[in-house]
Motif scaffolding. Structure first.
Motif, mmCIF file in Angstrom:
data_model
loop_
_atom_site.group_PDB
_atom_site.id
_atom_site.type_symbol
_atom_site.label_atom_id
_atom_site.label_comp_id
_atom_site.label_asym_id
_atom_site.label_seq_id
_atom_site.Cartn_x
_atom_site.Cartn_y
_atom_site.Cartn_z
ATOM 1 N N GLN A 122 4.952 10.393 3.205
ATOM 2 C CA GLN A 122 4.452 9.532 4.269
ATOM 3 C C GLN A 122 4.612 10.193 5.639
ATOM 4 O OE1 GLN A 122 3.005 6.439 3.792
ATOM 5 N NE2 GLN A 122 3.100 6.910 1.618
ATOM 6 N N ARG A 123 5.544 11.127 5.749
ATOM 7 C CA ARG A 123 5.743 11.873 6.995
ATOM 8 C C ARG A 123 5.257 13.313 6.856
ATOM 9 N NH1 ARG A 123 10.772 10.101 10.533
ATOM 10 N NH2 ARG A 123 9.146 10.577 12.050
ATOM 11 N N GLN A 124 4.370 13.534 5.883
ATOM 12 C CA GLN A 124 3.768 14.846 5.633
ATOM 13 C C GLN A 124 4.822 15.903 5.337
ATOM 14 O OE1 GLN A 124 2.278 12.985 8.576
ATOM 15 N NE2 GLN A 124 1.346 12.126 6.730
ATOM 16 N N VAL A 125 5.861 15.516 4.602
ATOM 17 C CA VAL A 125 6.892 16.454 4.179
ATOM 18 C C VAL A 125 6.724 16.726 2.692
ATOM 19 C CG1 VAL A 125 9.378 16.829 3.903
ATOM 20 C CG2 VAL A 125 8.519 15.693 5.949
ATOM 21 N N TYR A 126 6.449 17.980 2.356
ATOM 22 C CA TYR A 126 6.263 18.375 0.962
ATOM 23 C C TYR A 126 7.231 19.483 0.556
ATOM 24 C CZ TYR A 126 1.988 15.819 1.895
ATOM 25 O OH TYR A 126 1.093 14.845 2.270
ATOM 26 N N LEU A 127 8.045 19.960 1.519
ATOM 27 C CA LEU A 127 9.001 21.018 1.245
ATOM 28 C C LEU A 127 10.302 20.735 1.985
ATOM 29 C CD1 LEU A 127 6.766 24.199 1.661
ATOM 30 C CD2 LEU A 127 7.816 23.455 -0.477
ATOM 31 N N PRO A 182 5.007 3.755 8.737
ATOM 32 C CA PRO A 182 4.846 3.055 7.454
ATOM 33 C C PRO A 182 5.874 3.447 6.404
ATOM 34 C CG PRO A 182 2.714 3.791 8.277
ATOM 35 C CD PRO A 182 3.747 4.409 9.164
ATOM 36 N N GLU A 183 6.397 4.690 6.477
ATOM 37 C CA GLU A 183 7.357 5.125 5.466
ATOM 38 C C GLU A 183 8.657 4.334 5.508
ATOM 39 O OE1 GLU A 183 8.204 7.522 9.127
ATOM 40 O OE2 GLU A 183 6.407 6.957 8.013
ATOM 41 N N LEU A 184 8.876 3.533 6.568
ATOM 42 C CA LEU A 184 10.072 2.697 6.620
ATOM 43 C C LEU A 184 10.110 1.677 5.482
ATOM 44 C CD1 LEU A 184 10.478 1.955 10.441
ATOM 45 C CD2 LEU A 184 12.048 3.247 8.980
ATOM 46 N N ALA A 185 8.964 1.428 4.863
ATOM 47 C CA ALA A 185 8.950 0.514 3.720
ATOM 48 C C ALA A 185 9.864 1.005 2.603
ATOM 49 C CB ALA A 185 7.523 0.351 3.190
ATOM 50 N N TRP A 186 10.087 2.339 2.536
ATOM 51 C CA TRP A 186 10.972 2.908 1.525
ATOM 52 C C TRP A 186 12.430 2.914 1.978
ATOM 53 C CZ3 TRP A 186 9.033 4.495 -3.139
ATOM 54 C CH2 TRP A 186 7.670 4.778 -3.217
ATOM 55 N N ALA A 200 0.822 -1.206 0.000
ATOM 56 C CA ALA A 200 0.000 0.000 0.000
ATOM 57 C C ALA A 200 0.856 1.256 0.000
ATOM 58 C CB ALA A 200 -0.936 -0.007 1.210
ATOM 59 N N VAL A 201 1.912 1.266 0.800
ATOM 60 C CA VAL A 201 2.772 2.450 0.886
ATOM 61 C C VAL A 201 3.468 2.728 -0.443
ATOM 62 C CG1 VAL A 201 4.916 3.307 1.909
ATOM 63 C CG2 VAL A 201 3.140 2.378 3.367
ATOM 64 N N VAL A 202 3.953 1.681 -1.092
ATOM 65 C CA VAL A 202 4.753 1.854 -2.301
ATOM 66 C C VAL A 202 3.882 2.013 -3.546
ATOM 67 C CG1 VAL A 202 6.460 0.756 -3.798
ATOM 68 C CG2 VAL A 202 6.695 0.609 -1.321
ATOM 69 N N MET A 203 2.806 1.240 -3.646
ATOM 70 C CA MET A 203 2.031 1.193 -4.887
ATOM 71 C C MET A 203 0.944 2.266 -4.968
ATOM 72 S SD MET A 203 3.596 -1.161 -6.475
ATOM 73 C CE MET A 203 2.524 -1.328 -7.890
ATOM 74 N N PHE A 204 0.247 2.548 -3.861
ATOM 75 C CA PHE A 204 -0.813 3.568 -3.933
ATOM 76 C C PHE A 204 -0.882 4.351 -2.625
ATOM 77 C CE2 PHE A 204 -2.396 -0.744 -3.444
ATOM 78 C CZ PHE A 204 -3.096 -0.713 -2.246
ATOM 79 N N LEU A 234 -5.862 -6.347 5.587
ATOM 80 C CA LEU A 234 -6.783 -5.230 5.359
ATOM 81 C C LEU A 234 -6.542 -4.094 6.353
ATOM 82 C CD1 LEU A 234 -10.031 -7.275 4.650
ATOM 83 C CD2 LEU A 234 -8.695 -5.961 2.993
ATOM 84 N N LEU A 235 -6.295 -4.454 7.604
ATOM 85 C CA LEU A 235 -6.008 -3.415 8.592
ATOM 86 C C LEU A 235 -4.683 -2.715 8.276
ATOM 87 C CD1 LEU A 235 -7.085 -5.180 11.913
ATOM 88 C CD2 LEU A 235 -8.324 -3.414 10.643
ATOM 89 N N ALA A 236 -3.732 -3.458 7.728
ATOM 90 C CA ALA A 236 -2.459 -2.846 7.347
ATOM 91 C C ALA A 236 -2.651 -1.820 6.237
ATOM 92 C CB ALA A 236 -1.474 -3.930 6.903
ATOM 93 N N VAL A 237 -3.511 -2.141 5.269
ATOM 94 C CA VAL A 237 -3.815 -1.170 4.210
ATOM 95 C C VAL A 237 -4.448 0.082 4.813
ATOM 96 C CG1 VAL A 237 -5.183 -0.747 2.136
ATOM 97 C CG2 VAL A 237 -4.015 -2.942 2.443
ATOM 98 N N GLY A 238 -5.367 -0.134 5.777
ATOM 99 C CA GLY A 238 -5.963 1.012 6.448
ATOM 100 C C GLY A 238 -4.932 1.844 7.185
ATOM 101 N N ARG A 239 -3.963 1.187 7.845
ATOM 102 C CA ARG A 239 -2.916 1.928 8.562
ATOM 103 C C ARG A 239 -2.059 2.730 7.596
ATOM 104 N NH1 ARG A 239 -0.207 5.092 10.128
ATOM 105 N NH2 ARG A 239 1.494 5.060 11.663
ATOM 106 N N ALA A 240 -1.789 2.174 6.421
ATOM 107 C CA ALA A 240 -0.948 2.872 5.452
ATOM 108 C C ALA A 240 -1.640 4.097 4.867
ATOM 109 C CB ALA A 240 -0.549 1.915 4.329
ATOM 110 N N GLU A 241 -2.957 4.032 4.716
ATOM 111 C CA GLU A 241 -3.680 5.101 4.023
ATOM 112 C C GLU A 241 -4.321 6.113 4.959
ATOM 113 O OE1 GLU A 241 -3.062 5.112 1.067
ATOM 114 O OE2 GLU A 241 -2.682 3.058 0.464
ATOM 115 N N LEU A 242 -4.530 5.758 6.221
ATOM 116 C CA LEU A 242 -5.223 6.638 7.149
ATOM 117 C C LEU A 242 -4.265 7.043 8.272
ATOM 118 C CD1 LEU A 242 -8.600 4.687 7.417
ATOM 119 C CD2 LEU A 242 -8.136 6.716 6.058
#
Length: 737
Positions: free
Chosen positions: A166-171, A327-331, A20-24, A61-69
């Motif tokens: 994933q850590r809300q960093v955009y800048l 979750p961003e540790l997947a990267w 979930a983290v990597v693909m969507f 399924l709960l893992a997907v929820g954790r990745a997206e929410l």
């Protein structure tokens, strides 16, 4: 499967969360649907046997929820992009340990106050702050900085922006000033205080560079290491000695248990777990250290509670917990290397040790461990660090046996710091051990082929490698038909992956590839009907490597080569160029210099048809329509930037790529009048060092135009927006056409 339910559940959770983290990433709707779907599957667990199947689906399924929410405000990335390029003053709280990079450091900051001019900004997410200098920041510190906001840079083969989001960093903030205004308070400040105190004590007890090496060995602090020594350690595979790895944590755990058990007896377990966790945090809480401390803590707790421990379950549960926390540790390559290396060591070390039974035991185990780790992490090392070290097993066999002694002595030096003279006396034998490790690195680094450079390592090759390694290991641990099936899969799976990838590679849709060749430009136009190379950059080696990674092995001939300018940044890469081309296109002008003539003669000798062109001509090559925008007939070739070749390449769907070479302002203005439409993608002239002519900017660029700068480093002209893609930051840039 039902024998180890925790293992199955943890693997299901980790696999789903990583996917979930990597693909969507950042799809709250997907997360909500996944959590809702987990409810009926949980109910099914009471009806199905074995119930573990339904529970594994629930975990996924709960893992997907954790990745997206939880959902992120979709306007945050837009607000962040709108202020990129601005100069700001900010204060904030450090939300992670700082990491050393390129003569300075970077750290994640949660901003409290962010001001541009007199306007206060809000809702732009967290910031990744990068600064130069010796200042260090620890978790929880309050800081103040000023500098320029930029969009996060991407890396070749790695979507770094998705990772940071994933850590809300955009800048990112490129800080011109950075100060820690107050240190963290409370229990959370203890690791930072211990680390800074230990650095001071070791630097006082040991001379350089031994002090820096010991800091790396004990706590993974990499500062003050001479460049020559660091390169030698990298070449010999010993650089992991300067990282707080699982091996260091395991050594510390043994020391702690050995010290506490005689004093506290059966009450020593929980203090030992607490000290192991504190050690990992003092060392910066790297993924490897967290993994090792968690597994060590689980083993100690299981032993204390009288429960059997299972290494695979411990490994899987630790990975699941770390991914659930961040979750961003997947990267994170450190996370990937730690778990892949540990799994390989568990699986392969016994078999390798049996093959080298002739070695003394003190050398045999570290040699086998290093070989196993290299086998398990080879694709990651090649893709992320671009180097493999054949001498690493020898170097590690010679150094790892003294690592426990060094860690123990390093800790003792810290304890003796209250008496500096005593600490310096105790440091004498430590300095000898450190000098031994340094000399092993220096000597083995001089061995021929001590380090093999891997310029590129495609993702599909890594997948093929593991698809062969996994079944091969399974076959080695089985017999009969299972063994045969494993060997068959180990042969067929990588072949299928390789053939599929090569087929997709060869039939890719039209694209423009701005290759990362340094101070110059080289663009490859690829389509189903052929390829066109525009310029060759400054370096033959870089051009050869880039083309080797972009073209299928069987494709040696190019449909066309375009030389736009006589400078070495455009034609230096053609020295000794061995790929034939059907057509060579040159500007119809009396250009200065001889290097471009040599390149043209060599291309003609390999069978190329030479065509000289001027503005207004249209050519159809390799499925692209090439609109020639410059030079004008009669343009003076002896004036720099006046008579270079400019071209607009149009694909079948109408998307275009414009290359204005190094045209000067006047030539840009004239070329702009030749444009029939704006450019979908535009390569900035001269690497973006100067502004475009106003006429070219007005005609060639619209709201959707992507600007690209091909250059080694340095600042762009002030007029360009922060959305410019740069080869010095992004690496090779691939643009769909």
């Amino acid at each position: 499967m039902t024998r180890y339910p925790a293992l199955v559940m943890a693997l299901s959770w980790s696999a789903a969360l990583t996917t979930a983290v990597v693909m969507f990433p950042e799809q709250p709707a997907v997360g909500a649907v996944a959590i809702a779907a987990a409810v009926p599957f949980f109910a099914l667990a009471f009806l199905l046997r074995p119930a573990l199947i339904a529970l594994a689906v629930v975990a996924a399924l709960l893992a997907v929820g954790r990745a997206e929410l939880p959902p992120v405000d979709p306007a945050v990335p837009l607000r962040a992009a709108a202020v990129a390029g601005s100069t700001v003053l900010m204060t904030g709280r450090v939300a992670d340990d700082s990491r050393s990079v390129a003569g300075g450091a970077e750290v994640l900051v949660e901003p409290n106050n962010l001001v541009v001019g007199v306007t206060k900004l809000a809702g732009v997410g967290n910031l990744l702050v990068r600064w130069r200098g010796p200042t260090q920041a620890g978790y929880g510190d309050l800081m103040r900085a000023s500098g320029r906001l930029t969009l996060p840079r991407d890396l070749p083969g790695f979507d770094r922006r998705a990772y940071l989001s994933q850590r809300q960093v955009y800048l990112e903030l490129q800080a011109s000033s950075f100060d820690v205004t107050s240190s963290a308070a409370g229990p959370g400040a203890l690791p930072s205080w211990l680390r800074s105190r230990y650095i001071t004590d070791v630097n006082a007890a040991l001379p350089a560079p031994h002090a820096a090496v010991l800091l790396g060995i004990v706590l993974g602090i990499r500062q003050g290491i001479p460049a020559e020594l660091q390169n030698a350690l990298i070449a010999t595979g010993l650089i992991h000695l300067l990282v707080l790895s699982g091996l260091k944590v395991a050594v510390f755990a043994r020391i702690v248990q050995g010290a506490l058990n005689p004093l506290l007896g059966r009450y020593a377990a929980w203090p030992a777990v607490a000290l192991i966790a504190l050690y990992a945090m003092v060392g910066g809480a790297t993924p490897a250290a967290v993994r090792a401390s968690a597994m060590g803590g689980l083993a100690i707790a299981a032993s204390h509670l009288g429960r059997p421990s299972h290494v695979w379950t411990s490994l899987a549960v630790t990975a699941a917990a770390m991914l659930g926390w961040h979750p961003e540790l997947a990267w994170d390559v450190g996370f990937q290397l730690s778990f892949a290396g540990t799994a390989a060591i568990i699986l392969l070390t016994p078999a390798i040790a049996r093959q080298v039974a002739f070695l003394p035991h003190v050398l045999r185990e570290p040699f086998a461990v290093t070989c196993a780790a290299q086998v398990g992490t080879l694709p990651m090392m090649a893709a992320d660090f671009h180097v493999l070290s054949p001498v690493a097993p020898i170097a590690n066999a010679l150094t790892l046996p003294i690592l426990p002694a060094l860690v123990a002595c390093g800790l003792v030096l810290g304890a003796l710091s209250f008496t500096l003279d005593l600490a310096r006396m105790a440091a004498v034998p430590v300095a000898g051990l450190l000098a031994y490790i340094e000399q092993v690195g220096y000597v083995l680094a001089r061995v021929p082929a001590a380090a093999i450079t891997i310029p590129t390592f495609p993702t599909w090759l890594g997948a093929a490698y593991y698809s062969a390694l996994g079944p091969a290991v399974a076959a080695a641990h089985s017999s009969g038909d299972r063994r045969k099936a494993g060997l068959v899969v180990a042969g067929l799976a990588p072949a299928a992956i390789a053939l599929t990838s090569l087929a997709l590679w060869a039939n890719a849709p039209p694209q423009a590839v701005v290759m990362n060749v340094g101070d110059g430009q080289a663009i490859l136009l690829r389509g189903p009907q052929g390829t066109i190379l525009i310029d060759g950059g400054p370096s033959p080696a870089k051009l050869r490597d880039e083309l080797g990674s972009q073209l299928p092995p069987w494709q040696s001939t190019l449909d066309a080569i375009l030389i736009t300018a006589p400078g070495l940044g455009h034609i230096g890469g053609f020295a000794g160029f061995d790929r034939p081309a059907n057509t060579l296109v040159l500007p119809d002008a009396q250009l200065t210099g001889s290097a471009w003539r040599t390149a043209a003669f060599e291309a003609a000798a390999r069978g190329a048809s030479i065509q000289t062109v001027t503005a207004g001509r249209t050519m159809h090559l390799a499925g692209f329509k090439l609109e020639i925008l410059a030079p004008e007939p009669g343009a003076p070739g002896d004036q720099i930037g006046a008579a270079y070749l400019a071209v607009r390449a149009v694909a079948a769907d109408g998307r275009s790529f414009c290359d204005f070479s190094d045209l000067d302002d006047e030539a840009q203005t004239v070329a702009a009048t030749r444009l029939k439409n704006a450019c979908s993608n535009l390569l900035l002239p001269a690497g973006g060092r100067s502004r475009l002519s106003p006429e070219l900017e007005r005609i060639a660029i619209n709201a959707s135009t992507q600007l690209i700068a091909s250059r080694p480093s340095g600042r762009l002209a002030n007029s360009f927006p922060p959305t410019v893609l740069r080869t010095d930051q992004e690496g090779t840039i691939t643009l769909p056409l």
